[in-house]
Motif scaffolding. Sequence first.
Motif, PDB file in Angstrom:
ATOM      1  N   VAL A  30       9.641  44.935  16.658  1.00  0.00           N
ATOM      2  CA  VAL A  30      10.848  44.612  16.891  1.00  0.00           C
ATOM      3  C   VAL A  30      11.660  45.842  16.870  1.00  0.00           C
ATOM      4  O   VAL A  30      11.351  46.925  16.269  1.00  0.00           O
ATOM      5  N   GLN A  31      12.873  45.900  17.342  1.00  0.00           N
ATOM      6  CA  GLN A  31      13.827  46.683  17.561  1.00  0.00           C
ATOM      7  C   GLN A  31      15.078  46.544  16.232  1.00  0.00           C
ATOM      8  O   GLN A  31      15.373  45.251  16.169  1.00  0.00           O
ATOM      9  N   VAL A  32      15.389  47.465  15.556  1.00  0.00           N
ATOM     10  CA  VAL A  32      16.502  47.183  14.628  1.00  0.00           C
ATOM     11  C   VAL A  32      17.733  47.992  14.948  1.00  0.00           C
ATOM     12  O   VAL A  32      17.657  48.999  15.319  1.00  0.00           O
ATOM     13  N   ILE A  33      18.701  47.301  15.487  1.00  0.00           N
ATOM     14  CA  ILE A  33      19.855  47.830  15.861  1.00  0.00           C
ATOM     15  C   ILE A  33      20.818  47.751  14.869  1.00  0.00           C
ATOM     16  O   ILE A  33      21.206  46.809  14.307  1.00  0.00           O
ATOM     17  N   ALA A  34      21.653  48.822  14.659  1.00  0.00           N
ATOM     18  CA  ALA A  34      22.872  49.053  13.739  1.00  0.00           C
ATOM     19  C   ALA A  34      24.113  49.398  14.488  1.00  0.00           C
ATOM     20  O   ALA A  34      24.211  49.528  15.782  1.00  0.00           O
ATOM     21  N   ASP A  35      25.130  49.570  13.505  1.00  0.00           N
ATOM     22  CA  ASP A  35      26.318  49.591  14.214  1.00  0.00           C
ATOM     23  C   ASP A  35      26.761  51.017  14.883  1.00  0.00           C
ATOM     24  O   ASP A  35      25.873  52.002  14.419  1.00  0.00           O
ATOM     25  N   LEU A  36      27.466  51.594  15.478  1.00  0.00           N
ATOM     26  CA  LEU A  36      27.933  52.871  15.998  1.00  0.00           C
ATOM     27  C   LEU A  36      28.023  53.705  15.000  1.00  0.00           C
ATOM     28  O   LEU A  36      28.668  53.645  13.847  1.00  0.00           O
ATOM     29  N   TYR A  37      27.253  54.887  15.030  1.00  0.00           N
ATOM     30  CA  TYR A  37      27.107  56.178  14.128  1.00  0.00           C
ATOM     31  C   TYR A  37      26.201  55.781  12.843  1.00  0.00           C
ATOM     32  O   TYR A  37      26.130  56.427  11.936  1.00  0.00           O
ATOM     33  N   ALA A  38      25.729  54.725  12.719  1.00  0.00           N
ATOM     34  CA  ALA A  38      24.908  53.964  11.620  1.00  0.00           C
ATOM     35  C   ALA A  38      23.315  54.339  11.837  1.00  0.00           C
ATOM     36  O   ALA A  38      22.523  53.191  11.622  1.00  0.00           O
ATOM     37  N   ASP A  39      22.951  55.506  12.260  1.00  0.00           N
ATOM     38  CA  ASP A  39      21.511  55.619  12.711  1.00  0.00           C
ATOM     39  C   ASP A  39      20.761  55.514  11.327  1.00  0.00           C
ATOM     40  O   ASP A  39      19.730  55.095  11.431  1.00  0.00           O
ATOM     41  N   ARG A  40      21.400  55.917  10.197  1.00  0.00           N
ATOM     42  CA  ARG A  40      20.478  56.092   9.033  1.00  0.00           C
ATOM     43  C   ARG A  40      20.342  54.471   8.670  1.00  0.00           C
ATOM     44  O   ARG A  40      19.307  54.150   8.087  1.00  0.00           O
ATOM     45  N   THR A  41      21.439  53.563   8.695  1.00  0.00           N
ATOM     46  CA  THR A  41      21.120  52.194   8.497  1.00  0.00           C
ATOM     47  C   THR A  41      19.962  51.630   9.508  1.00  0.00           C
ATOM     48  O   THR A  41      19.267  50.814   8.933  1.00  0.00           O
ATOM     49  N   ALA A  42      19.924  52.056  10.619  1.00  0.00           N
ATOM     50  CA  ALA A  42      18.865  51.233  11.273  1.00  0.00           C
ATOM     51  C   ALA A  42      17.383  51.862  10.885  1.00  0.00           C
ATOM     52  O   ALA A  42      16.381  50.967  10.902  1.00  0.00           O
ATOM     53  N   ILE A  43      17.358  52.947  10.431  1.00  0.00           N
ATOM     54  CA  ILE A  43      16.156  53.770  10.026  1.00  0.00           C
ATOM     55  C   ILE A  43      15.731  52.931   8.653  1.00  0.00           C
ATOM     56  O   ILE A  43      14.580  52.675   8.624  1.00  0.00           O
ATOM     57  N   MET A  94      25.241  51.685  23.920  1.00  0.00           N
ATOM     58  CA  MET A  94      25.012  52.966  23.051  1.00  0.00           C
ATOM     59  C   MET A  94      24.987  53.026  21.554  1.00  0.00           C
ATOM     60  O   MET A  94      25.512  53.742  20.692  1.00  0.00           O
ATOM     61  N   LEU A  95      24.318  51.906  20.953  1.00  0.00           N
ATOM     62  CA  LEU A  95      24.034  51.861  19.540  1.00  0.00           C
ATOM     63  C   LEU A  95      22.808  52.276  19.174  1.00  0.00           C
ATOM     64  O   LEU A  95      21.816  52.406  19.744  1.00  0.00           O
ATOM     65  N   PRO A  96      22.748  52.934  17.776  1.00  0.00           N
ATOM     66  CA  PRO A  96      21.340  53.560  17.396  1.00  0.00           C
ATOM     67  C   PRO A  96      20.569  52.294  17.051  1.00  0.00           C
ATOM     68  O   PRO A  96      20.854  51.082  16.559  1.00  0.00           O
ATOM     69  N   ALA A  97      19.337  52.559  17.443  1.00  0.00           N
ATOM     70  CA  ALA A  97      18.384  51.369  17.143  1.00  0.00           C
ATOM     71  C   ALA A  97      16.863  52.241  16.924  1.00  0.00           C
ATOM     72  O   ALA A  97      16.710  53.483  17.403  1.00  0.00           O
ATOM     73  N   THR A  98      15.972  51.454  16.439  1.00  0.00           N
ATOM     74  CA  THR A  98      14.624  52.141  16.167  1.00  0.00           C
ATOM     75  C   THR A  98      13.740  50.835  16.075  1.00  0.00           C
ATOM     76  O   THR A  98      14.128  49.679  15.982  1.00  0.00           O
ATOM     77  N   SER A  99      12.528  51.200  16.718  1.00  0.00           N
ATOM     78  CA  SER A  99      11.597  50.105  16.465  1.00  0.00           C
ATOM     79  C   SER A  99      10.567  50.200  15.408  1.00  0.00           C
ATOM     80  O   SER A  99      10.326  51.201  15.058  1.00  0.00           O
ATOM     81  N   VAL A 100       9.707  49.185  15.140  1.00  0.00           N
ATOM     82  CA  VAL A 100       9.136  48.866  13.953  1.00  0.00           C
ATOM     83  C   VAL A 100       7.988  47.997  14.183  1.00  0.00           C
ATOM     84  O   VAL A 100       8.298  46.930  14.741  1.00  0.00           O
ATOM     85  N   ARG A 101       6.734  48.113  13.783  1.00  0.00           N
ATOM     86  CA  ARG A 101       5.619  47.509  13.898  1.00  0.00           C
ATOM     87  C   ARG A 101       5.541  46.587  12.791  1.00  0.00           C
ATOM     88  O   ARG A 101       5.836  46.860  11.428  1.00  0.00           O
TER      89      ARG A 101
END
Length: 92
Positions: free
Chosen positions: A65-78, A46-53
């Motif tokens: 690729v997907q960028v996976i951040a620490d728990l509750y660090a959604d803005r870090t992933a983005i 249940m970690l925040p992640a986003t994908s990017v071309r």
Amino acid sequence: MIAPTVGMTAFPHDPTPLQTRRLGIDAEDTVFFHQFAFPGLATFPMLPATSVRIGTDPDGLPIGVQVIADLYADRTAIAAARTAHELSWSDR
């Protein structure tokens, strides 16, 4: 963490149910469901992640690729995804 989004580049849409869907990867017939292993790196814990071309393959299909951040660090992933995108497309 940077990880593959899935194990291959984009592929044509297939409406076959997931339980029976097959996919050819490098001329090998594989079970489509195995492609969910990579997204599971973020979704199971249940970690925040986003994908990017980050590029394009020789056939013109996107590579992501997907960028996976620490728990509750959604803005870090983005933010990391934005940086990866800017770096991979800065010379185009």
